[in-house]
Design an enzyme around this catalytic site. Structure first.
Site, PDB file in Angstrom:
ATOM      1  N   ILE A   1     -25.198  37.735  24.635  1.00 19.54           N
ATOM      2  CA  ILE A   1     -24.047  37.995  23.753  1.00 19.54           C
ATOM      3  C   ILE A   1     -24.539  38.378  22.361  1.00 19.54           C
ATOM      4  CG2 ILE A   1     -22.002  36.966  22.661  1.00 19.54           C
ATOM      5  CD1 ILE A   1     -21.632  35.230  25.168  1.00 19.54           C
TER       6      ILE A   1
ATOM      7  N   ASP B   1     -33.575  33.175  16.572  1.00 21.92           N
ATOM      8  CA  ASP B   1     -33.776  32.906  17.994  1.00 21.92           C
ATOM      9  C   ASP B   1     -35.249  32.614  18.212  1.00 21.92           C
ATOM     10  OD1 ASP B   1     -33.745  33.047  20.973  1.00 21.92           O
ATOM     11  OD2 ASP B   1     -31.807  34.011  20.709  1.00 21.92           O
TER      12      ASP B   1
ATOM     13  N   ARG C   1     -27.657  33.780  36.086  1.00 24.08           N
ATOM     14  CA  ARG C   1     -26.246  33.744  36.478  1.00 24.08           C
ATOM     15  C   ARG C   1     -25.966  34.832  37.514  1.00 24.08           C
ATOM     16  NH1 ARG C   1     -24.219  32.990  30.342  1.00 24.08           N
ATOM     17  NH2 ARG C   1     -26.173  34.126  30.050  1.00 24.08           N
TER      18      ARG C   1
ATOM     19  N   TYR D   1     -23.301  20.185  31.319  1.00 23.01           N
ATOM     20  CA  TYR D   1     -23.113  21.290  30.358  1.00 23.01           C
ATOM     21  C   TYR D   1     -21.689  21.272  29.795  1.00 23.01           C
ATOM     22  CZ  TYR D   1     -22.262  26.332  29.299  1.00 23.01           C
ATOM     23  OH  TYR D   1     -21.901  27.539  28.737  1.00 23.01           O
TER      24      TYR D   1
ATOM     25  N   LYS E   1     -26.802  36.274  48.199  1.00 20.73           N
ATOM     26  CA  LYS E   1     -26.601  34.911  48.695  1.00 20.73           C
ATOM     27  C   LYS E   1     -25.260  34.369  48.219  1.00 20.73           C
ATOM     28  CE  LYS E   1     -31.435  33.795  49.071  1.00 20.73           C
ATOM     29  NZ  LYS E   1     -32.600  33.536  48.252  1.00 20.73           N
TER      30      LYS E   1
ATOM     31  N   THR F   1     -17.331  27.200  26.025  1.00 23.66           N
ATOM     32  CA  THR F   1     -17.284  27.813  27.357  1.00 23.66           C
ATOM     33  C   THR F   1     -15.956  27.546  28.065  1.00 23.66           C
ATOM     34  OG1 THR F   1     -18.248  27.756  29.579  1.00 23.66           O
ATOM     35  CG2 THR F   1     -18.418  25.734  28.327  1.00 23.66           C
TER      36      THR F   1
ATOM     37  N   LEU G   1     -24.649  30.606  18.960  1.00 21.43           N
ATOM     38  CA  LEU G   1     -24.665  31.015  20.373  1.00 21.43           C
ATOM     39  C   LEU G   1     -25.751  30.285  21.155  1.00 21.43           C
ATOM     40  CD1 LEU G   1     -24.652  34.726  19.328  1.00 21.43           C
ATOM     41  CD2 LEU G   1     -22.967  33.904  20.961  1.00 21.43           C
TER      42      LEU G   1
ATOM     43  N   TYR H   1     -28.908  25.451  44.633  1.00 17.08           N
ATOM     44  CA  TYR H   1     -28.985  24.838  43.294  1.00 17.08           C
ATOM     45  C   TYR H   1     -29.587  23.436  43.308  1.00 17.08           C
ATOM     46  CZ  TYR H   1     -25.754  28.374  41.333  1.00 17.08           C
ATOM     47  OH  TYR H   1     -25.165  29.530  40.892  1.00 17.08           O
TER      48      TYR H   1
ATOM     49  N   ASP I   1     -18.667  22.936  41.503  1.00 19.06           N
ATOM     50  CA  ASP I   1     -18.234  24.256  41.026  1.00 19.06           C
ATOM     51  C   ASP I   1     -16.817  24.226  40.458  1.00 19.06           C
ATOM     52  OD1 ASP I   1     -18.548  26.913  40.479  1.00 19.06           O
ATOM     53  OD2 ASP I   1     -18.718  27.567  42.564  1.00 19.06           O
TER      54      ASP I   1
HETATM   55  N1  NAD Z   1     -22.098  34.891  28.894  1.00 15.30           N
HETATM   56  C1  NAD Z   1     -21.026  34.179  29.224  1.00 15.30           C
HETATM   57  O1  NAD Z   1     -20.217  34.594  30.018  1.00 15.30           O
HETATM   58  C2  NAD Z   1     -20.780  32.843  28.600  1.00 15.30           C
HETATM   59  C3  NAD Z   1     -19.759  32.092  29.173  1.00 15.30           C
HETATM   60  C4  NAD Z   1     -19.441  30.862  28.594  1.00 15.30           C
HETATM   61  C5  NAD Z   1     -20.125  30.416  27.483  1.00 15.30           C
HETATM   62  N2  NAD Z   1     -21.105  31.167  26.939  1.00 15.30           N
HETATM   63  C6  NAD Z   1     -21.772  30.629  25.746  1.00 15.30           C
HETATM   64  O2  NAD Z   1     -22.096  31.671  24.848  1.00 15.30           O
HETATM   65  C7  NAD Z   1     -23.347  31.413  24.225  1.00 15.30           C
HETATM   66  C8  NAD Z   1     -24.296  32.578  24.408  1.00 15.30           C
HETATM   67  O3  NAD Z   1     -24.441  32.857  25.774  1.00 15.30           O
HETATM   68  P1  NAD Z   1     -25.331  34.048  26.367  1.00 15.30           P
HETATM   69  O4  NAD Z   1     -24.684  34.473  27.626  1.00 15.30           O
HETATM   70  O5  NAD Z   1     -25.624  35.041  25.316  1.00 15.30           O
HETATM   71  O6  NAD Z   1     -26.669  33.228  26.743  1.00 15.30           O
HETATM   72  P2  NAD Z   1     -28.201  33.574  26.480  1.00 15.30           P
HETATM   73  O7  NAD Z   1     -29.006  32.553  27.176  1.00 15.30           O
HETATM   74  O8  NAD Z   1     -28.469  34.998  26.802  1.00 15.30           O
HETATM   75  O9  NAD Z   1     -28.345  33.392  24.906  1.00 15.30           O
HETATM   76  C9  NAD Z   1     -28.606  32.175  24.271  1.00 15.30           C
HETATM   77  C10 NAD Z   1     -29.722  32.420  23.258  1.00 15.30           C
HETATM   78  O10 NAD Z   1     -29.928  31.224  22.519  1.00 15.30           O
HETATM   79  C11 NAD Z   1     -31.307  31.064  22.305  1.00 15.30           C
HETATM   80  N3  NAD Z   1     -31.613  29.651  22.096  1.00 15.30           N
HETATM   81  C12 NAD Z   1     -31.407  28.642  22.964  1.00 15.30           C
HETATM   82  N4  NAD Z   1     -31.854  27.489  22.427  1.00 15.30           N
HETATM   83  C13 NAD Z   1     -32.346  27.787  21.201  1.00 15.30           C
HETATM   84  C14 NAD Z   1     -32.955  27.022  20.184  1.00 15.30           C
HETATM   85  N5  NAD Z   1     -33.164  25.707  20.343  1.00 15.30           N
HETATM   86  N6  NAD Z   1     -33.319  27.645  19.052  1.00 15.30           N
HETATM   87  C15 NAD Z   1     -33.135  28.966  18.902  1.00 15.30           C
HETATM   88  N7  NAD Z   1     -32.558  29.758  19.832  1.00 15.30           N
HETATM   89  C16 NAD Z   1     -32.179  29.162  20.970  1.00 15.30           C
HETATM   90  C17 NAD Z   1     -31.950  31.587  23.585  1.00 15.30           C
HETATM   91  O11 NAD Z   1     -33.324  31.941  23.356  1.00 15.30           O
HETATM   92  C18 NAD Z   1     -31.061  32.777  23.912  1.00 15.30           C
HETATM   93  O12 NAD Z   1     -31.589  33.966  23.373  1.00 15.30           O
HETATM   94  C19 NAD Z   1     -23.842  30.082  24.806  1.00 15.30           C
HETATM   95  O13 NAD Z   1     -23.503  29.043  23.949  1.00 15.30           O
HETATM   96  C20 NAD Z   1     -23.075  29.939  26.100  1.00 15.30           C
HETATM   97  O14 NAD Z   1     -22.899  28.598  26.467  1.00 15.30           O
HETATM   98  C21 NAD Z   1     -21.467  32.365  27.487  1.00 15.30           C
HETATM   99  O1  UDX Z   2     -26.708  34.156  43.813  1.00 17.59           O
HETATM  100  C1  UDX Z   2     -25.649  33.573  43.507  1.00 17.59           C
HETATM  101  C2  UDX Z   2     -25.368  33.079  42.196  1.00 17.59           C
HETATM  102  C3  UDX Z   2     -24.151  32.464  41.953  1.00 17.59           C
HETATM  103  N1  UDX Z   2     -23.226  32.316  42.932  1.00 17.59           N
HETATM  104  C4  UDX Z   2     -21.887  31.721  42.651  1.00 17.59           C
HETATM  105  O2  UDX Z   2     -21.227  32.596  41.724  1.00 17.59           O
HETATM  106  C5  UDX Z   2     -20.348  31.859  40.873  1.00 17.59           C
HETATM  107  C6  UDX Z   2     -20.614  32.235  39.431  1.00 17.59           C
HETATM  108  O3  UDX Z   2     -21.879  31.801  39.052  1.00 17.59           O
HETATM  109  P1  UDX Z   2     -22.510  32.002  37.596  1.00 17.59           P
HETATM  110  O4  UDX Z   2     -23.984  31.810  37.753  1.00 17.59           O
HETATM  111  O5  UDX Z   2     -22.118  33.281  36.983  1.00 17.59           O
HETATM  112  O6  UDX Z   2     -21.964  30.791  36.763  1.00 17.59           O
HETATM  113  P2  UDX Z   2     -20.520  30.118  36.589  1.00 17.59           P
HETATM  114  O7  UDX Z   2     -19.447  31.124  36.515  1.00 17.59           O
HETATM  115  O8  UDX Z   2     -20.371  29.074  37.630  1.00 17.59           O
HETATM  116  O9  UDX Z   2     -20.740  29.400  35.203  1.00 17.59           O
HETATM  117  C7  UDX Z   2     -20.964  30.150  34.027  1.00 17.59           C
HETATM  118  O10 UDX Z   2     -19.732  30.218  33.422  1.00 17.59           O
HETATM  119  C8  UDX Z   2     -19.517  30.045  32.083  1.00 17.59           C
HETATM  120  C9  UDX Z   2     -20.705  29.845  31.188  1.00 17.59           C
HETATM  121  O11 UDX Z   2     -20.522  28.747  30.367  1.00 17.59           O
HETATM  122  C10 UDX Z   2     -22.034  29.825  31.788  1.00 17.59           C
HETATM  123  O12 UDX Z   2     -22.639  31.035  31.507  1.00 17.59           O
HETATM  124  C11 UDX Z   2     -22.062  29.477  33.229  1.00 17.59           C
HETATM  125  O13 UDX Z   2     -21.931  28.083  33.285  1.00 17.59           O
HETATM  126  C12 UDX Z   2     -20.549  30.388  41.254  1.00 17.59           C
HETATM  127  O14 UDX Z   2     -19.534  30.014  42.146  1.00 17.59           O
HETATM  128  C13 UDX Z   2     -21.890  30.364  41.961  1.00 17.59           C
HETATM  129  O15 UDX Z   2     -21.998  29.314  42.888  1.00 17.59           O
HETATM  130  C14 UDX Z   2     -23.494  32.795  44.216  1.00 17.59           C
HETATM  131  O16 UDX Z   2     -22.672  32.660  45.139  1.00 17.59           O
HETATM  132  N2  UDX Z   2     -24.700  33.404  44.456  1.00 17.59           N
END
Ligand code: NAD
Ligand code: UDX
Length: 386
Positions: free
Chosen positions: A26, A46, A232, A182, A248, A136, A93, A328, A334
């Site tokens: 993000i 980061d 993910r 989480y 899978k 989240t 983030l 997992y 889930d």
């Molecule tokens: N992508 C999504 O759909 C999604 C969904 C729900 C929540 N979120 C939330 O959004 C945020 C960002 O998610 P993302 O998808 O970009 O994940 P991401 O893992 O790609 O990004 C997180 C970044 O934070 C950095 N980081 C982690 N711990 C750190 C630390 N101690 N010091 C410095 N940097 C650190 C990591 O190196 C990484 O680059 C997270 O808080 C996540 O929980 C994302």
């Molecule tokens: O290879 C795979 C990976 C995942 N899955 C399934 O796909 C679904 C989505 O899995 P993701 O790995 O994207 O993760 P989830 O949607 O469960 O959670 C995510 O949602 C919100 C955020 O906070 C986090 O980035 C993460 O927790 C789950 O039901 C998981 O069991 C598969 O069936 N096969």
């Protein structure tokens, strides 16, 4: 650059943003947007910067001098407070946010999502700085509807599954289902931020992303991440498609998700950044309720889209079922279904997602194919050590 206007027609003053976790999925998209379309300055914090390298390197780019990378682990770095103080707004983030870690590394997960976020909240509160914190959709946990009998007609009633920021409960599994470590840590940091707002006047916005997906999400195991790592679902399925192995489906792929294109979601975050009067004090769902599929349907759609963008034929058996325990490990659980209610974000910021699931998968898988197909072919051609 012409002066930017906020939603109430007022010019937006350039600001300095301290973005923690700017090198992630993000963060990289948000940095890109802020550099390309706004005059704001970013202090990008980061541990890694691979995903934003392109923005940092060439001095000749129009945004040179507006983005500054600080390699910092917020767990232990005394520079954090100074950087929060230098900025007008902090966006946090940083987190461990891959489900494969929640039940296998629960301590790291809880520390990362709660303990490590505490100083950030404290520094913002003590220095009267605005905070946008990334939570989240998982804080909602399971839907109320999932506890109804399978054949109950109430399961079809949106009141039993649509997730609303101000009324839905947070329903997690038992403690031994460490999957929820989480969500629970995120919930507690949300409550703490909310309390800082109520008791100390902290200006905060909480974002609850609902499965944002797109280019640069996570890593491809063995190429730009550990070969045993489990990212993910988008990256897991991309990896399977690139390697021509079956996708899978965990526990039959029956769970449902709504996926939103990262570029749509970033528009929502920019509106929050530039409209503090409308965003402060709010918790926002950010997702696309129109893009709902089961994981099985996602696998089918990704297989079709990948066949189109790669020109490679489909496998005879494009998917296989695996148990969650096998995939997992112990303690996985889930979320059954995640549909965001959009009332609050609509009312406050007038935001709506635009991109259909098919279109977002087409642009994302085109990116995955262009970025990884060659590297995967090379790595698969290498003789393995016997
Ligand atoms: N992508 C999504 O759909 C999604 C969904 C729900 C929540 N979120 C939330 O959004 C945020 C960002 O998610 P993302 O998808 O970009 O994940 P991401 O893992 O790609 O990004 C997180 C970044 O934070 C950095 N980081 C982690 N711990 C750190 C630390 N101690 N010091 C410095 N940097 C650190 C990591 O190196 C990484 O680059 C997270 O808080 C996540 O929980 C994302
Ligand atoms: O290879 C795979 C990976 C995942 N899955 C399934 O796909 C679904 C989505 O899995 P993701 O790995 O994207 O993760 P989830 O949607 O469960 O959670 C995510 O949602 C919100 C955020 O906070 C986090 O980035 C993460 O927790 C789950 O039901 C998981 O069991 C598969 O069936 N096969």
């Amino acid at each position: 650059m012409a002066a930017r206007m906020d939603l109430d027609g007022r010019p937006i003053k350039p600001m300095t943003i301290c973005m923690i976790g700017a090198g992630g999925f993000i963060g990289s998209h948000l940095c890109e947007k802020l550099m390309a379309e706004t005059p704001h300055k970013v202090l990008a914090l980061d541990v890694y910067n691979d995903k934003i390298k392109r923005l940092l390197e060439p001095d000749s780019l129009p945004w040179a001098g507006r983005i500054e990378f600080h390699q910092i682990n917020i767990k232990h770095d005394s520079r954090l407070e100074g950087l929060v103080k230098m900025a007008d707004l902090t966006i946090n983030l940083a987190a461990i946010c891959t489900p494969a870690d929640y039940n296998t590394r629960p301590l790291d997960t809880i520390y990362s999502n709660f303990i490590d976020a505490l100083p950030v909240v404290k520094y913002c509160s003590e220095n009267s700085k605005r905070l946008i914190h990334f939570s989240t959709c998982e804080v909602y946990g399971k839907t109320i509807g999932s506890f109804l009998p399978k054949d109950s007609p109430l399961r079809k009633d949106p009141a039993y599954y649509v997730l609303k920021e101000d009324t839905s409960p947070c329903i997690f599994g038992s403690i031994e289902k460490q999957r929820w470590s989480y969500a629970c840590a995120k919930q507690l940091i949300e409550r703490l931020i909310y309390a800082e707002g109520a008791e100390s006047g902290l200006d905060f916005t909480i974002v609850r992303p609902f499965n944002w997906i797109g280019p640069r999400m996570d890593f491809i195991p063995g190429i730009d991440g550990p070969s045993e790592g489990v990212p993910r679902v988008l990256a897991c399925f991309s990896n399977n498609l690139l390697r021509r192995e079956p996708l899978k489906l965990v526990d039959g792929g029956q769970s449902q998700r709504t996926f939103v294109y990262i570029k749509d979601a970033i528009e929502a975050v920019l509106l929050m950044i530039e409209n503090p009067d409308r965003a402060n004090g709010h918790i926002f769902n950010v997702g696309n309720p129109n893009n709902e599929v089961t994981v099985r349907q996602l696998a089918e759609m990704m297989t079709q889209v990948y066949t189109k963008v790669s020109g490679e034929p489909m496998l005879q058996s494009p998917s296989i079922d695996v148990s969650s325990k096998e995939f997992y490990g112990e303690g996985y659980d889930d979320s059954d279904k995640r549909i965001p209610d959009m009332t609050i974000i609509n009312k406050q910021l007038g935001w709506n997602p635009k991109t259909s699931l098919w279109d977002l998968l087409e642009s994302t898988l085109t990116y995955q194919y262009r970025t990884y197909a060659e590297a995967i072919k090379k790595s698969m051609a290498k003789p393995t050590a016997s």
